[in-house]
Design an enzyme around this catalytic site. Structure first.
Site, mmCIF file in Angstrom:
data_model
loop_
_atom_site.group_PDB
_atom_site.id
_atom_site.type_symbol
_atom_site.label_atom_id
_atom_site.label_comp_id
_atom_site.label_asym_id
_atom_site.label_seq_id
_atom_site.Cartn_x
_atom_site.Cartn_y
_atom_site.Cartn_z
ATOM 1 C CD GLU A 270 -2.744 -1.168 -0.093
ATOM 2 O OE1 GLU A 270 -3.161 -0.130 -0.627
ATOM 3 O OE2 GLU A 270 -2.927 -2.297 -0.586
ATOM 4 C CD1 TRP A 273 -1.327 -0.340 -3.933
ATOM 5 C CD2 TRP A 273 -1.587 0.819 -5.840
ATOM 6 N NE1 TRP A 273 -1.854 -1.187 -4.891
ATOM 7 C CE2 TRP A 273 -2.033 -0.501 -6.062
ATOM 8 C CE3 TRP A 273 -1.644 1.726 -6.897
ATOM 9 C CZ2 TRP A 273 -2.538 -0.934 -7.286
ATOM 10 C CZ3 TRP A 273 -2.145 1.299 -8.124
ATOM 11 C CH2 TRP A 273 -2.576 -0.020 -8.309
ATOM 12 C CD1 TRP A 301 -16.760 12.495 -18.454
ATOM 13 C CD2 TRP A 301 -17.622 10.846 -17.218
ATOM 14 N NE1 TRP A 301 -15.743 11.590 -18.214
ATOM 15 C CE2 TRP A 301 -16.257 10.553 -17.464
ATOM 16 C CE3 TRP A 301 -18.368 9.925 -16.481
ATOM 17 C CZ2 TRP A 301 -15.619 9.413 -16.975
ATOM 18 C CZ3 TRP A 301 -17.736 8.791 -15.987
ATOM 19 C CH2 TRP A 301 -16.383 8.547 -16.242
ATOM 20 C CG ASN A 336 -8.551 1.969 -0.125
ATOM 21 O OD1 ASN A 336 -8.447 2.915 -0.904
ATOM 22 N ND2 ASN A 336 -8.327 0.722 -0.494
ATOM 23 C CD1 TRP A 354 -12.607 10.579 -14.754
ATOM 24 C CD2 TRP A 354 -11.166 11.551 -13.345
ATOM 25 N NE1 TRP A 354 -11.611 11.151 -15.498
ATOM 26 C CE2 TRP A 354 -10.707 11.745 -14.669
ATOM 27 C CE3 TRP A 354 -10.405 12.074 -12.301
ATOM 28 C CZ2 TRP A 354 -9.538 12.453 -14.959
ATOM 29 C CZ3 TRP A 354 -9.242 12.779 -12.588
ATOM 30 C CH2 TRP A 354 -8.821 12.959 -13.907
ATOM 31 C CD1 TRP A 377 -10.638 10.813 -6.679
ATOM 32 C CD2 TRP A 377 -12.486 9.975 -7.652
ATOM 33 N NE1 TRP A 377 -11.684 10.909 -5.782
ATOM 34 C CE2 TRP A 377 -12.823 10.402 -6.349
ATOM 35 C CE3 TRP A 377 -13.477 9.408 -8.445
ATOM 36 C CZ2 TRP A 377 -14.119 10.296 -5.838
ATOM 37 C CZ3 TRP A 377 -14.762 9.294 -7.940
ATOM 38 C CH2 TRP A 377 -15.069 9.737 -6.649
HETATM 39 P P1 FAD Z 1 -3.431 2.082 5.229
HETATM 40 O O1 FAD Z 1 -4.239 0.943 4.725
HETATM 41 O O2 FAD Z 1 -2.941 2.010 6.624
HETATM 42 O O3 FAD Z 1 -2.227 2.222 4.217
HETATM 43 C C1 FAD Z 1 -0.953 2.789 4.573
HETATM 44 C C2 FAD Z 1 -0.595 3.932 3.666
HETATM 45 O O4 FAD Z 1 -0.444 3.470 2.326
HETATM 46 C C3 FAD Z 1 -1.650 5.010 3.606
HETATM 47 O O5 FAD Z 1 -1.530 5.909 4.689
HETATM 48 C C4 FAD Z 1 -1.375 5.646 2.264
HETATM 49 O O6 FAD Z 1 -0.318 6.574 2.333
HETATM 50 C C5 FAD Z 1 -0.921 4.461 1.429
HETATM 51 N N1 FAD Z 1 -2.062 3.931 0.664
HETATM 52 C C6 FAD Z 1 -2.951 2.998 1.057
HETATM 53 N N2 FAD Z 1 -3.838 2.744 0.053
HETATM 54 C C7 FAD Z 1 -3.488 3.542 -0.977
HETATM 55 C C8 FAD Z 1 -3.999 3.743 -2.277
HETATM 56 N N3 FAD Z 1 -5.062 3.066 -2.747
HETATM 57 N N4 FAD Z 1 -3.409 4.658 -3.069
HETATM 58 C C9 FAD Z 1 -2.333 5.364 -2.647
HETATM 59 N N5 FAD Z 1 -1.800 5.202 -1.419
HETATM 60 C C10 FAD Z 1 -2.358 4.308 -0.597
HETATM 61 N N6 FAD Z 1 -5.135 8.515 -0.236
HETATM 62 C C11 FAD Z 1 -4.573 9.675 0.132
HETATM 63 O O7 FAD Z 1 -3.591 9.655 0.905
HETATM 64 N N7 FAD Z 1 -5.033 10.877 -0.341
HETATM 65 C C12 FAD Z 1 -6.087 10.970 -1.191
HETATM 66 O O8 FAD Z 1 -6.457 12.077 -1.606
HETATM 67 C C13 FAD Z 1 -6.734 9.755 -1.582
HETATM 68 N N8 FAD Z 1 -7.821 9.771 -2.403
HETATM 69 C C14 FAD Z 1 -8.420 8.581 -2.759
HETATM 70 C C15 FAD Z 1 -9.524 8.608 -3.629
HETATM 71 C C16 FAD Z 1 -10.157 7.427 -4.001
HETATM 72 C C17 FAD Z 1 -11.324 7.459 -4.955
HETATM 73 C C18 FAD Z 1 -9.691 6.191 -3.489
HETATM 74 C C19 FAD Z 1 -10.342 4.895 -3.889
HETATM 75 C C20 FAD Z 1 -8.595 6.148 -2.649
HETATM 76 C C21 FAD Z 1 -7.939 7.335 -2.273
HETATM 77 N N9 FAD Z 1 -6.808 7.325 -1.417
HETATM 78 C C22 FAD Z 1 -6.211 8.515 -1.069
HETATM 79 C C23 FAD Z 1 -6.154 6.052 -1.044
HETATM 80 C C24 FAD Z 1 -6.589 5.385 0.261
HETATM 81 O O9 FAD Z 1 -7.992 5.320 0.347
HETATM 82 C C25 FAD Z 1 -6.037 6.082 1.505
HETATM 83 O O10 FAD Z 1 -4.653 6.291 1.365
HETATM 84 C C26 FAD Z 1 -6.264 5.196 2.734
HETATM 85 O O11 FAD Z 1 -7.645 4.963 2.917
HETATM 86 C C27 FAD Z 1 -5.694 5.878 3.947
HETATM 87 O O12 FAD Z 1 -5.976 5.146 5.116
HETATM 88 P P2 FAD Z 1 -4.787 4.524 5.969
HETATM 89 O O13 FAD Z 1 -3.713 5.535 6.174
HETATM 90 O O14 FAD Z 1 -5.404 3.934 7.187
HETATM 91 O O15 FAD Z 1 -4.259 3.409 4.983
#
Ligand code: FAD
Length: 467
Positions: A270, A273, A301, A336, A354, A377
């Site tokens: 993650e 990502w 759209w 997420n 989007w 997105w």
């Molecule tokens: P954890 O599951 O603990 O993951 C650890 C870290 O990994 C996160 O803090 C984050 O930095 C990174 N990470 C995890 N999942 C993703 C992912 N899918 N993409 C990129 N990095 C990821 N994340 C943001 O930080 N900012 C945003 O603006 C953002 N917008 C999003 C929009 C959409 C439509 C979706 C589907 C996801 C988006 N995310 C975004 C990704 C993700 O949802 C969040 O990073 C995550 O929910 C943060 O929770 P956590 O820190 O507990 O994640």
């Protein structure tokens, strides 16, 4: 007035593992930490309301950490170049160090600053404080940017091994006299109405809050992360995203905290990502507003303000979508799994673009991040690198039954669902009695799914016609 170093803090609001700060301290001259509030330099993406709330708290915490270390934080408003030039004139500083940013507008700003200051004989330099690898250097075997996640992730796991992060420099030399600083309130970051009270009880912005979250995650949640990360009813993830966005903690620190942990694989993927998002943003700077896959510019759209407003307010009548949108409004984040479900509903059931979704998230998320928001997105809409294909359409009812089987998450955010039994909690329109105070679905899920597939086909036909 003697020489010294301006430490221009940007999205690296921390003292530990801050390479720009260490380099500044190592010069043995006074270090003057500066934060410049210049929303008009963000290329049309000034921090949204939730991010501004966070930033205020984060700067407050940074200011007090610097004070405890015998230093201070100088706050200025205006364009960064003007503010830095004024500070150079006021302090006699002969160097300006900063942590790099990767958003196109921020890169343009630091590029101009580097050129201008160097021409004036100032040592002006950026340092990596935000990523595991520099996007400009981390390329595939053909020397090109990656566009597929799995090879990017494998290459990163194989080749990246950041050095152990360093602590706070032992001495931070103060100047004989400090330049004037604006009071934090002058930045006007805190919203006028108190809609953020719930956010304030959910989060502890700042470096100490970030370190505490990381520690708690590693000791209490990491071992079951792989299974728990998809269940929105439980606190199964780290909650580090806003801290990472503002650089209150950096990925090198997270990486090292996990060293030796057997079950770190899913979590590192993650974190990678996040790196992938920055990689794509750096190499494809048009993507915050334009689809990476160009044919999606022709997607038909809809423009339908009522549908958009019902989605934003969490009143679509689809529990998983509405619970997520309400969680977002109250806490500044959304789980997420639910972001994917709510995003898919917007673009594939409501057929709204989007970009509309990304803008709303930008304003309401405390972790709003141009790289991650754009990547995700475009992933949801099927128009980005390595994205979910457009024709794979999430069914929010089935997703709810699978990831929130007892309806605990949806009931937490939609109280009228308390009266609906577990079986129909994700499809309350099928319950014997419709829940009072919760709307019926605005649209039929299977009809709108069909309309989305037809719209997708129309786009493909148009592309084929052009070719
Ligand atoms: P954890 O599951 O603990 O993951 C650890 C870290 O990994 C996160 O803090 C984050 O930095 C990174 N990470 C995890 N999942 C993703 C992912 N899918 N993409 C990129 N990095 C990821 N994340 C943001 O930080 N900012 C945003 O603006 C953002 N917008 C999003 C929009 C959409 C439509 C979706 C589907 C996801 C988006 N995310 C975004 C990704 C993700 O949802 C969040 O990073 C995550 O929910 C943060 O929770 P956590 O820190 O507990 O994640």
């Amino acid at each position: 007035m003697g020489a010294g170093t301006l430490l221009w803090l940007r999205q690296d609001l921390r003292l530990r593992d801050n390479t720009a700060l260490r380099a500044a301290a190592a010069r043995g001259l006074p270090v003057i930490p500066v934060y410049i509030w210049s929303p008009e330099e963000e290329g049309g993406w000034p921090p949204g309301a939730a991010s501004r709330w966070w930033l205020h708290q984060s700067l407050q915490s940074l200011e007090s950490a610097l004070k405890q270390n015998g230093s201070a934080l100088i706050l200025r408003v205006g364009t960064a170049l003007d503010a830095l030039c004024a500070l150079i004139a006021e302090t006699g500083a002969d160097a300006v160090y900063w942590g790099r940013r990767y958003e196109p507008a921020a890169q343009a700003v630091s590029h101009e600053i580097r050129q201008t200051l160097r021409q004036r004989g100032i040592d002006a330099r950026g340092f990596n404080n935000s990523l595991l690898a520099e996007p400009s250097e981390f390329l595939n075997q053909a020397g090109k940017p990656y566009q597929v996640y799995t090879p990017f992730m494998r290459a990163m796991l194989k080749s990246v091994d950041p050095p152990a992060p360093e602590g706070i420099p032992r001495t931070l030399k103060a100047p004989k006299s400090w330049p004037v600083s604006l009071p934090l309130d002058a930045l006007e970051l805190t919203p006028k109405s108190r809609w953020y009270t719930r956010m304030a009880t959910t989060w502890r912005p700042g470096e100490e809050g970030a370190m505490a979250r990381l520690k708690k995650f590693v000791s209490a949640r990491l071992s079951r992360y792989q299974r728990a990360r998809d269940l929105p009813a439980i606190a199964g993830t780290s909650g580090l995203s806003p801290h990472l966005h503002f650089g209150e903690i950096g990925p090198r620190q997270v990486w090292h905290a996990l060293k030796g942990e057997r079950q770190r694989g899913a979590f590192l993927r993650e974190l990678i990502w996040r790196e992938f998002g920055y990689h794509l943003l750096h190499h494809f700077p048009r993507t915050p507003t334009e689809p990476l896959r160009e044919e999606f510019a022709l997607f038909p759209w809809r423009r339908q303000l009522q549908g958009l407003a019902s989605w934003q307010r969490g009143e679509t009548g689809i529990p998983m979508v509405d619970a997520g949108m309400r969680e977002l409004w109250a806490t500044g984040v959304m789980h997420n799994r639910v972001r994917m479900i709510a995003g898919s509903f917007l673009v594939k059931n409501l057929l709204l673009s989007w970009q509309e979704g990304a803008r709303w998230f930008w304003d309401t998320l405390v972790d709003a991040d141009l790289a991650s928001n754009t990547l995700n997105w475009q992933w949801v809409a099927g128009c980005g690198a390595d994205a979910a294909p457009y024709f794979r359409i999430f069914n929010p009812v089935l997703q709810g039954r699978r990831f929130d089987p007892a309806g605990e998450y949806v009931r937490r955010w939609i109280s009228p669902l308390a009266s609906v039994d577990d079986k129909q909690v994700h499809s309350p329109w099928l319950a014997a009695a419709a829940p009072k105070g919760y709307p019926a679905p605005r649209i039929d899920l299977s009809e709108s799914r069909q309309a989305a597939l037809e719209a997708y086909q129309a786009m493909r036909d148009e592309v084929a016609g052009i070719r």
